[in-house]
Design a protein around this motif. Structure first.
Motif, mmCIF file in Angstrom:
data_model
loop_
_atom_site.group_PDB
_atom_site.id
_atom_site.type_symbol
_atom_site.label_atom_id
_atom_site.label_comp_id
_atom_site.label_asym_id
_atom_site.label_seq_id
_atom_site.Cartn_x
_atom_site.Cartn_y
_atom_site.Cartn_z
ATOM 1 N N PRO A 198 0.811 -1.226 0.000
ATOM 2 C CA PRO A 198 0.000 0.000 0.000
ATOM 3 C C PRO A 198 0.842 1.273 0.000
ATOM 4 N N VAL A 205 -4.456 -0.087 -4.606
ATOM 5 C CA VAL A 205 -5.101 -0.726 -3.454
ATOM 6 C C VAL A 205 -6.372 0.038 -3.106
ATOM 7 N N LYS A 208 -9.168 2.705 1.562
ATOM 8 C CA LYS A 208 -9.000 2.625 3.015
ATOM 9 C C LYS A 208 -7.644 2.031 3.416
ATOM 10 N N LYS A 209 -6.942 1.406 2.461
ATOM 11 C CA LYS A 209 -5.631 0.842 2.755
ATOM 12 C C LYS A 209 -4.494 1.801 2.440
ATOM 13 N N ARG A 210 -4.820 2.944 1.857
ATOM 14 C CA ARG A 210 -3.769 3.888 1.494
ATOM 15 C C ARG A 210 -3.134 4.509 2.736
#
Length: 289
Positions: A198, A205, A208-210
């Protein structure tokens, strides 16, 4: 024709027996069966760390010239093999090379890299002595789908990739030291990839995973995005997070290609100093064969 089928079946079964016995990983065996090297050595003795923490030493003999040598393996990187001379009467040996195979969905990278270093192994205690110097990649092969690179063509591609991977791993280690000194050691490649993917490629990705360093630049902003390997890369994020020498590597998509084709190699380079640190401690081994 019937004889050919029988021989093919024998090689396949032999490969699977070796894999199931834990001698080598499936990925490595696939490459070694194809080039014949899986049957080029005979195991004379095998030693395992007790309590079982993952280090192993094998004493091998080449079938071709009867030369004997030792190899060192660790469970966290099953496709890595450190090769050394046969220990002398006092247990001293010299590291000569490492072999590594990095598999991916469509093939693999494999190479032999020369080493300079020494250690001791008396059948019970293994320990590397002093610094270990990594030298040039002396040979290697690359498989990309139906394409296979060998010889000078493979060496050039491997050397170029190595330069990029070394620069990336150095930045990764420096980033963790300065920004997240308390992060635990990665237990394996899976944990390594889960943490870094990420941060290296937030564009591919889920939102919310950044990472918190992500820069939400509008797609319509002139010059803020650049295409590479069919992905739109956020140039502002690249320049804010990565060192300047890695900007063209990430913005062109080359970094993504390196990750997809050689994530295991990146993990090896990232962990290399830690591997040497562990092997520089006295490791107790028990003969199991």
């Amino acid at each position: 024709m019937k004889r050919l089928y029988i021989l093919s079946g024998f090689f396949i079964c032999s490969a699977w027996l070796l894999v199931l016995s834990g001698c080598v990983s499936l990925a490595e065996m696939g490459g070694r069966v194809l080039d014949g090297s899986a049957f080029a050595e005979k195991t004379l003795a095998r030693y395992r760390e007790e309590p079982k923490r993952g280090t192993r030493v094998d004493r091998l003999r080449r079938r071709k010239d009867k030369a004997e040598f030792i190899t060192i393996r660790i469970d966290s990187l099953p496709n890595l093999r450190l090769k050394g001379s046969l220990p002398d009467s006092e247990g001293n040996f010299y590291l000569t090379s490492l072999y590594f195979l990095s598999p991916n969905m469509n093939g693999w990278n494999e190479f032999t890299q020369e080493l300079s270093g020494s250690g001791s192994f008396d059948g019970a205690i293994l320990q590397l002595n002093g610094p270990v110097e990594t030298l040039d990649i002396s040979e290697g092969k690359i498989r990309r789908g139906e394409t296979r690179l060998t010889g000078a063509q493979a060496l050039t591609a491997l050397h170029n990739r190595q330069e990029r991977i070394v620069a990336l791993a150095q930045w990764m280690n420096q980033t963790l030291v300065h920004e997240q000194p308390d992060i635990p050691k990665f237990a394996d490649q899976k944990a390594f990839e889960a943490y870094w993917k990420p941060r290296l490629f937030p564009e591919i990705v889920r939102a919310k995973k950044r990472p918190s360093t992500w820069i939400a630049t509008p797609v319509s902003s002139p010059g803020a995005w650049v295409f590479g390997e069919d992905i739109r890369w956020n140039r502002a994020y690249t320049e804010a997070v990565f060192p300047e020498e890695l900007w063209p590597v990430r913005n062109s998509g080359t970094l993504l290609r390196d990750w997809e084709e050689a994530a295991g190699w990146i993990y090896l380079e990232f962990e290399w100093d830690h591997i040497l640190e562990l092997l520089s401690e006295k490791i107790e081994l028990t003969k199991i064969k």
